[in-house]
Write a protein that holds these residues in place. Structure first.
Motif, PDB file in Angstrom:
ATOM      1  N   TYR A 188       0.834  -1.208   0.000  1.00 54.08           N
ATOM      2  CA  TYR A 188       0.000   0.000   0.000  1.00 54.08           C
ATOM      3  C   TYR A 188       0.867   1.256   0.000  1.00 54.08           C
ATOM      4  O   TYR A 188       0.472   2.302  -0.536  1.00 54.08           O
ATOM      5  N   ARG A 189       2.079   1.159   0.592  1.00 54.81           N
ATOM      6  CA  ARG A 189       3.000   2.293   0.554  1.00 54.81           C
ATOM      7  C   ARG A 189       3.459   2.564  -0.878  1.00 54.81           C
ATOM      8  O   ARG A 189       3.562   3.717  -1.307  1.00 54.81           O
ATOM      9  N   VAL A 190       3.739   1.511  -1.607  1.00 56.60           N
ATOM     10  CA  VAL A 190       4.190   1.676  -2.994  1.00 56.60           C
ATOM     11  C   VAL A 190       3.060   2.248  -3.847  1.00 56.60           C
ATOM     12  O   VAL A 190       3.285   3.126  -4.692  1.00 56.60           O
ATOM     13  N   ARG A 191       1.835   1.777  -3.620  1.00 54.80           N
ATOM     14  CA  ARG A 191       0.714   2.337  -4.386  1.00 54.80           C
ATOM     15  C   ARG A 191       0.516   3.816  -4.062  1.00 54.80           C
ATOM     16  O   ARG A 191       0.195   4.618  -4.955  1.00 54.80           O
ATOM     17  N   HIS A 192       0.708   4.176  -2.800  1.00 56.82           N
ATOM     18  CA  HIS A 192       0.658   5.588  -2.414  1.00 56.82           C
ATOM     19  C   HIS A 192       1.700   6.391  -3.199  1.00 56.82           C
ATOM     20  O   HIS A 192       1.409   7.472  -3.732  1.00 56.82           O
ATOM     21  N   LEU A 193       2.922   5.870  -3.271  1.00 59.82           N
ATOM     22  CA  LEU A 193       3.983   6.566  -3.998  1.00 59.82           C
ATOM     23  C   LEU A 193       3.688   6.639  -5.489  1.00 59.82           C
ATOM     24  O   LEU A 193       3.923   7.682  -6.130  1.00 59.82           O
ATOM     25  N   LEU A 194       3.164   5.568  -6.055  1.00 61.54           N
ATOM     26  CA  LEU A 194       2.857   5.557  -7.485  1.00 61.54           C
ATOM     27  C   LEU A 194       1.797   6.591  -7.835  1.00 61.54           C
ATOM     28  O   LEU A 194       1.852   7.216  -8.909  1.00 61.54           O
ATOM     29  N   ASP A 195       0.837   6.794  -6.949  1.00 59.17           N
ATOM     30  CA  ASP A 195      -0.222   7.759  -7.228  1.00 59.17           C
ATOM     31  C   ASP A 195       0.205   9.199  -6.949  1.00 59.17           C
ATOM     32  O   ASP A 195      -0.564  10.132  -7.182  1.00 59.17           O
ATOM     33  N   ARG A 196       1.426   9.375  -6.489  1.00 52.50           N
ATOM     34  CA  ARG A 196       1.966  10.721  -6.302  1.00 52.50           C
ATOM     35  C   ARG A 196       3.110  11.017  -7.278  1.00 52.50           C
ATOM     36  O   ARG A 196       3.273  12.162  -7.711  1.00 52.50           O
ATOM     37  N   TYR A 197       3.866   9.983  -7.637  1.00 53.60           N
ATOM     38  CA  TYR A 197       5.055  10.188  -8.462  1.00 53.60           C
ATOM     39  C   TYR A 197       5.026   9.410  -9.777  1.00 53.60           C
ATOM     40  O   TYR A 197       5.843   9.691 -10.659  1.00 53.60           O
ATOM     41  N   GLY A 198       4.116   8.445  -9.908  1.00 49.06           N
ATOM     42  CA  GLY A 198       4.098   7.632 -11.105  1.00 49.06           C
ATOM     43  C   GLY A 198       5.430   6.912 -11.285  1.00 49.06           C
ATOM     44  O   GLY A 198       6.034   6.425 -10.333  1.00 49.06           O
TER      45      GLY A 198
END
Length: 581
Positions: A443-453
């Protein structure tokens, strides 16, 4: 380790770090630009990107921070503007829906996401067919291209979707979809994308005068508001993209403007997700306009907005107790368990730059934009909607072409993904593997992906030799410490408020408004920016004073009292003066 050449790093990644900032100052002094864009909101960033991708030499200067004004304080929606159909602004709605579609599918799928809204029906017989007809038109214009179309619900069905509603508050409902995004992050990404394609992007750089050659504007004089240095910047065209400051910047040129801009204040509150039990956002009619209840991240709701004239400090619009009460009163009309002031985690106020009419209420002023060549070498753009920033930018560059040597290429930004978009969908599918490699929960990685792609690799690379940076920010566990470091090293954050208010949204997502994590965040920034203990202490002091002033203003009964309290807080950028750009 050898440092990369700043120009090369800027061109490759759109990095906005300390080295790039100093290189940008030298280029402002030495280069002849086709365009100098004044204002670092979404319109200015969009103009810089549009011009750079046409092969023009462009510089963007902003007195404070990227998105520090209106572009970080919106309702955070990419939408067609359903209510504009009632105002018969069909062209605006169609244009906005096209832009929403481009963002969702091609230009920024990592930042712009679909979001559903329930429209509760309160009248029998006539309201359902009337609303359905409007939504059918909305869907036909493009509203249902990549998201589901309208869905009709009985009262029981609507209550299953939104259990928080009072059963007596509706007779049925209709669900439809729009899109939303973190506006400040989106604006910053547009600006970084412009830098990636060669634009000089520099914040804390205030326009203090216009340069002239005979009867034409030939550039601007700018001040570095961090240290007071000044320099002249030569350009064929200056583009005024300063929103509610349009008239003030216009006065610097000594030319008469072609339109006038009115500031309309919009206030939003943020409450925890568990205070409103719902699987969908809400759109509610008010006597003046509409009120949105918008899902924000995984654990908050944004509720707003107001729509009132504002004639006070443009840099720091203040929410009043009356503004907050207005929002609570209207949303509580439909909620089974009313919201109270104690439920509020954050409050923010922003100013819409509306094209002024003679006597119209601000909620009825047009959201269309206007572009004008107000003098040889000077173009101004104002009005419009956040959603249509790309169209506005293209129109501004087209207008500037009159004063540019030679022919210019047509706009291509509908084909230029923002940084982080390319490869995003593949990385979403690989989130578990990426999480495993870095010892993070998926879920941390998905959070990062939705902010930085796809820029997530740059972010995580900062923690390669510093695994402690992958720990949560103290007192703000939704964010990782590496995000703070990246904001300072790559995203142009120069002050504590830039990180707590715009690179993250800690200032509105936690009841402490960022005060409880101000010290550790400032320490993280100090490692990147080279702050000493005295600078860290000042940053924390200035930010704390800002939060206390905002909280104080939100207890005041009217705009004048709230403005007096908010304006008393010190500025993080010590050399900034009014009017600002």
């Amino acid at each position: 380790m050898a440092q990369p050449d700043p120009r090369q790093a800027e061109a490759i990644t759109g990095r906005l770090g300390a080295a790039e900032r100093e290189a940008a100052w030298r280029r402002l002094d030495a280069d002849q630009f086709d365009l100098v864009v004044v204002g670092g909101g979404v319109t200015g960033a969009g103009v810089a990107l549009d011009a750079a991708t046409r092969g023009l030499r462009v510089a963007l200067v902003e007195a404070r921070d990227l998105a520090s004004g209106t572009s970080s304080r919106s309702s955070k929606l990419f939408h067609g503007g359903l209510r504009y159909l009632e105002q018969l602004e069909f062209g605006l709605v169609r244009e906005a829906l096209r832009e929403r579609e481009l963002m969702l599918t091609r230009l920024a799928p990592h930042l712009v996401k679909p979001v559903s809204f329930l429209y509760p029906l309160t009248h029998r017989i006539w309201e359902r067919p009337y609303t359905a007809a409007g939504l059918l038109l909305y869907d036909t214009m493009g509203g249902a291209r990549s998201v589901p179309g309208q869905k009709h619900l009985t009262r029981a069905g609507a209550l299953r979707m939104v259990p928080a509603l009072r059963s007596s508050a509706l007779v049925g409902g209709i669900r439809y979809f729009d899109a939303h995004a973190d506006d400040a992050r989106h604006t910053m990404t547009v600006a970084r994308t412009a830098a990636h394609y060669g634009a000089v992007v520099r914040t804390s750089t205030q326009v203090v005068g216009m340069l002239r050659e005979a009867d034409r504007i030939s550039g601007v004089r700018v001040r570095d508001v961090e240290d007071g240095r000044e320099v002249d910047v030569a350009a064929h065209v200056v583009v005024n993209c300063t929103g509610v400051w349009t008239d003030e910047i216009q006065r610097l040129s000594g030319s008469r403007g072609r339109f006038r801009v009115r500031a309309s204040k919009g206030v939003h509150i943020v409450v925890p997700r568990d205070r409103i039990v719902s699987d969908s956002g809400l759109i509610l009619r008010t006597e003046k306009s509409v009120l949105f209840v918008i899902p924000w991240r995984s654990n908050h709701w944004i509720v707003g907005t107001t729509d009132t004239d504002w004639n006070l400090d443009l840099a720091h619009p203040a929410a009043t107790r009356a503004d907050i009460d207005y929002i609570l009163d209207h949303v509580n009309k439909v909620l089974a368990t009313p919201l109270t002031h104690d439920d509020i985690e954050g409050v923010y106020a922003g100013l819409r730059p509306l094209l002024a009419g003679e006597s119209e209420e601000t909620s009825k002023l047009s959201r269309e934009h206007a572009v004008a060549r107000v003098a040889p070498g000077l173009v101004a753009i104002a009005g419009g909607k956040y959603t249509t920033y790309r169209v506005m930018a293209a129109d501004a560059v087209d207008t500037a072409a009159t004063d540019l040597p030679g022919r210019i290429a047509p706009s291509i930004t509908d084909k230029v993904p923002l940084l982080g978009a390319d490869g995003y969908h593949a990385l979403v599918n690989q989130a578990d593997q990426l999480a495993g490699r870095h010892g993070l929960h998926p879920y941390r990685v998905r959070h990062l992906l939705d902010r930085y792609g796809s820029m997530v690799h740059e972010v995580l690379a900062l923690a390669a030799d510093r695994p402690d940076l992958l720990r949560p920010v103290p007192a703000a566990p939704d964010y990782l410490q590496v995000e703070v470091a990246y904001a300072a090293s790559h995203e142009g954050a120069l002050h504590l408020e830039d990180v707590l208010t715009r690179r993250t949204r800690i200032s509105i997502e936690y009841p402490h408004r960022g005060i409880d994590c101000a010290e550790p965040v400032a320490r993280l920034m100090a490692e990147v920016l080279g702050w000493d203990d005295r600078t860290v202490a000042r940053e924390v002091e200035v930010y704390t004073a800002r939060v206390e002033a905002e909280r104080d203003s939100q207890t005041q009964p009217d705009d004048q009292a709230a403005d007096a309290r908010r304006s008393a807080a010190p500025e993080a950028r010590s050399h900034v003066t009014e009017p600002v750009a």
